[in-house]
Design a protein around this motif. Structure first.
Motif, PDB file in Angstrom:
ATOM      1  N   UNK B  73       0.835  -1.206   0.000  1.00 39.47           N
ATOM      2  CA  UNK B  73       0.000   0.000   0.000  1.00 39.47           C
ATOM      3  C   UNK B  73       0.870   1.257   0.000  1.00 39.47           C
ATOM      4  N   UNK B  76       2.105   1.803  -3.410  1.00 38.48           N
ATOM      5  CA  UNK B  76       0.992   2.210  -4.256  1.00 38.48           C
ATOM      6  C   UNK B  76       0.715   3.706  -4.088  1.00 38.48           C
ATOM      7  N   UNK B  79       3.644   5.755  -5.481  1.00 39.97           N
ATOM      8  CA  UNK B  79       3.616   5.761  -6.936  1.00 39.97           C
ATOM      9  C   UNK B  79       2.564   6.740  -7.442  1.00 39.97           C
ATOM     10  N   UNK B  80       1.421   6.786  -6.759  1.00 42.12           N
ATOM     11  CA  UNK B  80       0.354   7.700  -7.185  1.00 42.12           C
ATOM     12  C   UNK B  80       0.775   9.150  -7.012  1.00 42.12           C
ATOM     13  N   UNK B  83       2.564  10.820  -9.793  1.00 44.76           N
ATOM     14  CA  UNK B  83       1.900  11.170 -11.055  1.00 44.76           C
ATOM     15  C   UNK B  83       1.094  12.462 -10.951  1.00 44.76           C
ATOM     16  N   UNK B 125      10.723   8.363  -8.143  1.00 43.01           N
ATOM     17  CA  UNK B 125      10.970   6.936  -8.329  1.00 43.01           C
ATOM     18  C   UNK B 125      12.441   6.557  -8.219  1.00 43.01           C
ATOM     19  N   UNK B 130      12.038   5.600  -1.806  1.00 43.92           N
ATOM     20  CA  UNK B 130      11.236   4.747  -2.681  1.00 43.92           C
ATOM     21  C   UNK B 130      11.979   3.442  -2.952  1.00 43.92           C
TER      22      UNK B 130
END
Lengths: 394, 552
Positions: B73, B76, B79-80, B83, B125, B130
């Protein structure tokens, strides 16, 4: 009739068949006046056959369009979204075949109808492929992804049926709020379709020039009355509405206007429904799920994920990486669409671990199924339309 | 902790829940439950047994599903976040350095952009945290798998046919009753027909199918670990090459980071759709969008130096192949690949001037200056010369009276020349720009009059070598095998025992898809007349529901 025209007629036929099947499925699960469900399987079978006819017409649309364009019709927003509606119905057919559950059709078909209607709001003329898309991997990668997403979406449909049955709508609760929020957002999609159709039919058009975020002058065409104006806009058309507010350059005011009109139309529609029915939409649907076997819905939701997850891994990650290596020289580049495919994959991985390792079954699993569908839709809609990246083909 | 001896005499490792031999419940909690917990077959997992040393604690942390899901999680969400605004490598700035990137975020996205950059999310990233999260995921994959796989494997490998009755009657699918004498033989026949492995021992039967599906999760985790290992390998020099080569039409250049190879660009081509293709089917789309690219192509010749040639020698190179590099069709050789990635149309190649008398407009001859490799001195007829005293390919202004160039590319060439003619033997100085001439030392008698320009296209190629690809491919393949193995198959078992008094007890278990298990059992029952079974879990649920309703 050209192949392209034939193709769109097939899509109409599919749309109408799905529409009819929705009501027949609804009739099948409603139960008769005496409160028995004797006719469920008979009506269910009729609806299933209508759905199959619709699905065949949908496949005919797909392959005639393939013939017309010379490439797999999966290359822009209209084509991909329509295919998603199609695979959603396909996924339903597979699970209906396994479990014979008409109630699932009553939920899946309207959602598929909404998705196809939503797709039709985007430019649908056949268009040629840009160099990056000229590859057999277009058909391989995108069709695998869209099939996987269609199957995974079934788990949300099963989850929704589960929630409609278990969530107590007579008491105020978080569950009741979020369930109705799902219904409301489905109505908003309808709001978008109505708003787009209405303003297109009225032939609305307003042109503006503006300064974009890089400081360059550009022009834009609004298809809906401009509620929000672009950065430093000047109107180029006469007799059009003056925007109520000007937006900074990072915000695409034209898209914001579309979203706002969809919200306005959708919200009006939602409250009209509630005023006429005098209850929540979830409550309108509740009688239809009275006869549902919860364990079976839970099993279907889980089954959809275990069928869909490997297909998704293959299409959205492995095939995607192979093609990215060929077309863009690197298999992974943290492009927003790639990242959201990874997020979707991580989400379903978490779903499986929670279910298998922590015993999250039943209602928790149902909520997760619905959230997964939201992530898929986000990747389809928001990442294409809002977040700019290599995959923005709309 | 002590070893655990069962009533049946078998000595189990500490932490065992169900006796490895007979299946009796060994813990008090398990003895009191209505159904046995069949996950991991009731074996002793290290993480559930030891919690003393620091190693135990680390092991237990990473073997927990809760922690694993937590890491997933966290990844996740991270990563979101990456963006929300474009990552640094997708940002377009004129000159790329830390300051311009930083300025870009705050200029374009305001305060939000400034904070986003400040938090390091513009390069999320490859941020250390990360990467640490990904590393933790890898550790969790390894430890959680070992913790479960080892005891599970041992247990399934050594399972006995005969189990204690308390093991049988606490299975989810359970039945008891009288049956005919040949029930075991008949059940065996039918089960074998259904592709079960059947083992008999005295009065008992164990039928098993699809055990390999139990290894699915561990196989797919191995695939993921191999994949992550492959990604890590690229940090080692030699495994990975990523270079950009700008090459002009007609140029031959050594390929960066690829020893002994050179590339010549014959031509670059950009095609757009006319709308006539495919019987005019695309005309509407082309009209709406304006212009749609159809093809980007660089026709190249690949050269290789002969084995024993001198370093730096460019002659006598051998042609390896001619190839049209297009998007989706990279040139491949010797583990490298060259991709069509970018282009620049109509770069200035050469400019032609005429040395002209300003008054009479009489020309003393023409000279052509190659903008990439200009000559120092140009000699014309009648002894006139033009000396190129300074060349500024991308003139950007003066600094302290000196002309400057921004880049070495001929985007905006500037020439400082000295013109000498028989009439002006001392020479006249002139600074020539496109559409502008400066005469720094007063009016000149002669000028260089612009005659024409030659242009050519430039291809932006990417050179890649990625020796980790086979490892990544292997990881992906193993992952897919594991996922399919674990998800499309399931492990089903039946235990049937015939007691001395003629009573038969039976139980069934599967790791998933109980529906299919019941169907199998019904077929066997119909053939061998087995006693009726019940789904004890569903009954417990019904019971609980009923009690709940009564309590209301």
């Amino acid at each position: 009739m050209t192949l392209a025209e034939m193709s769109s007629n097939f899509l109409y036929a599919a749309f109408i068949a799905y529409l009819i099947a929705t009501f027949v499925f609804g009739g099948a699960v409603k139960g008769n006046k005496t409160g028995t469900y004797n006719s469920e399987s008979r009506w269910g079978k009729t609806a299933f056959i209508i759905t199959i006819i619709g699905f065949l017409a949908n496949l005919a649309y797909f392959f005639t369009r393939w013939g017309a364009t010379g490439h797999a019709p999966l290359s822009n927003m209209f084509e991909f979204t329509t295919a998603f509606g199609m695979t959603l119905v396909g996924g339903f057919l597979v699970l209906y075949f396994l479990y014979k559950t008409p109630v699932l059709g009553m939920v899946v078909l309207p959602v598929a109808l909404l998705i196809i209607a939503f797709a039709s709001m985007f430019p649908s003329e056949v268009s040629p492929l840009i160099p990056a898309l000229q590859s057999n991997w277009l058909a391989i990668h995108v069709s695998t992804v869209v099939i996987a997403e269609g199957i995974l979406a079934i788990s949300a449909a099963a989850g929704l049926v589960y929630l409609l049955k278990v969530v107590d709508l007579t008491k105020r609760s978080k569950q009741r709020f979020w369930l109705e929020a799902i219904m409301y957002s489905l109505v908003l999609v309808l709001g978008f379709v109505i708003a787009s159709t209405y303003f297109t039919a009225a032939g609305y058009q307003a042109d503006f020039s503006y300064v974009d975020k890089e400081g360059v002058e550009a022009e834009i065409e609004y298809k809906m009355p401009p509620i929000f104006g672009m950065n430093e806009y000047t109107a180029l058309s006469e007799n059009t509405m003056t925007p109520l507010a000007e937006m900074p350059a990072v915000i695409n005011a034209s898209k914001l206007t579309t979203v706002t009109w969809s919200l306005i139309f959708g919200t009006i529609l939602y409250w009209l429904i509630r005023l006429v029915a005098r209850r929540r939409i979830a409550a309108i649907l509740k009688p239809f799920v009275k006869n549902v076997n919860l364990n079976l819905m839970d099993e279907i939701g889980y089954r959809a994920v275990i069928i869909g997850f490997p297909v998704f891994s293959l299409g959205a990650l492995i095939f995607a990486m192979i093609w990215a290596q060929i077309a863009w020289s690197r298999f992974w580049g943290w492009d927003p669409k790639e990242v959201w495919a990874l997020i979707t994959w991580l989400f379903y991985a978490a779903y499986l671990h929670l279910r298998l390792g922590k015993g999250w079954q039943g209602e928790k699993s149902a909520w997760l199924g619905v959230i997964g569908f939201t992530i898929i839709l986000f990747n389809l809609v928001a990442v294409n339309l809002i977040i700019a990246g290599l995959h923005s083909y709309a | 902790m002590d070893k655990m001896q069962c009533q049946c005499g078998h000595v189990n490792p500490p932490g065992t829940i169900l006796c490895e031999s007979c299946g009796r419940s060994l813990t008090e909690k398990e003895q009191n439950s209505k159904l046995v917990d069949m996950r991991y077959e009731g074996t002793a997992r290290r993480s559930q047994t030891y919690n003393k040393s620091i190693i135990d604690k680390i092991w237990n942390f990473f073997s927990s599903v809760k922690v694993g899901v937590g890491i997933i999680v966290a990844l996740l969400v991270a990563a979101a976040i990456g963006t929300i605004l474009p990552q640094e490598e997708y940002v377009q700035v004129a000159t790329r350095n830390e300051d311009t990137i930083k300025a870009y975020y705050s200029d374009v996205y305001g305060e939000i952009g400034r904070i986003y950059h400040f938090l390091g999310f513009h390069d999320l990233y490859s941020s250390f945290w990360f990467i640490i999260l990904v590393g933790m995921l890898a550790i969790s994959l390894i430890i959680a798998s070992l913790d479960r796989f080892v005891p599970l494997y041992r247990s399934l490998k050594n399972q006995r046919v005969l189990r204690h009755e308390s093991f049988i009657n606490k299975q989810r699918i359970y039945g008891k009753g009288y049956a005919q004498e040949d029930v075991l033989a008949k059940a065996e026949t039918k089960l074998k027909e259904l592709k079960y492995n059947v083992k008999l021992d005295k009065n008992g039967l164990l039928a098993e199918k699809g055990r390999f599906s139990r290894w699915g999760p561990y196989v797919n985790h191995i695939g993921l670990i191999i994949f992550l290992f492959g990604v890590m390998l690229r940090m080692i020099p030699g495994f990975y090459v990523d270079e950009t080569l700008w090459i002009r039409e007609g140029e031959t250049r050594a390929i960066p980071e690829v020893p002994d190879y050179a590339l010549e660009s014959k031509s670059f081509e950009l095609e757009t759709y006319s709308g006539e293709e495919n019987g005019g089917a695309f005309s509407e789309a082309v009209d709406r969008v304006g212009s749609v690219a159809k093809n980007y192509q660089t026709d190249v010749i690949l050269y290789k130096k002969p084995e024993n040639s001198l370093p730096g020698a460019t002659e006598d190179m051998e042609v390896v192949k001619e190839y049209p590099i297009r998007v989706n069709q990279p040139l491949k050789f010797d583990g490298y690949a060259v991709y069509q990635m970018d282009f620049k149309l109509d770069e200035l190649k050469a400019m032609t001037f005429a040395l002209t008398n300003k008054e009479t407009e009489e020309s003393l001859g023409e000279l052509t200056i190659d903008l990439i490799d200009p000559e120092k001195m140009y000699e014309l007829e009648n002894g006139a010369t033009v000396e190129l005293k300074g060349y500024y390919p991308d003139f950007s202004g003066f600094e302290n009276g000196e002309p400057q160039t921004a880049t070495p590319l001929p985007n905006n060439p500037g020439f400082l020349v000295e013109m000498t003619t028989p009439e002006t033997p001392k020479g006249e100085t002139s600074f020539i720009l496109i559409r502008n001439t400066i005469e720094p030392f007063g009016d000149n008698q002669f000028k260089l009059e612009f005659q024409g320009v030659e242009t050519r296209d430039v291809s932006g190629l990417t050179i890649r070598k990625d020796s980790t690809l086979p490892i990544l491919g292997l990881g992906g393949l193993i992952f897919m095998i594991g996922v399919a193995q674990g998800m499309y198959f399931n492990h089903r078992r039946f235990w049937i025992q015939q007691k001395a008094n003629g009573e038969v007890i039976l139980a069934g278990h599967t790791n998933k898809n109980w529906y299919a298990l019941k169907k199998d059992l019904e077929q066997v029952s119909a053939y061998a007349s087995l006693p009726a079974y019940s789904d004890q879990q569903e009954e417990i649920e019904k019971q609980m529901k009923k009690e709940g309703e009564e309590a209301l």
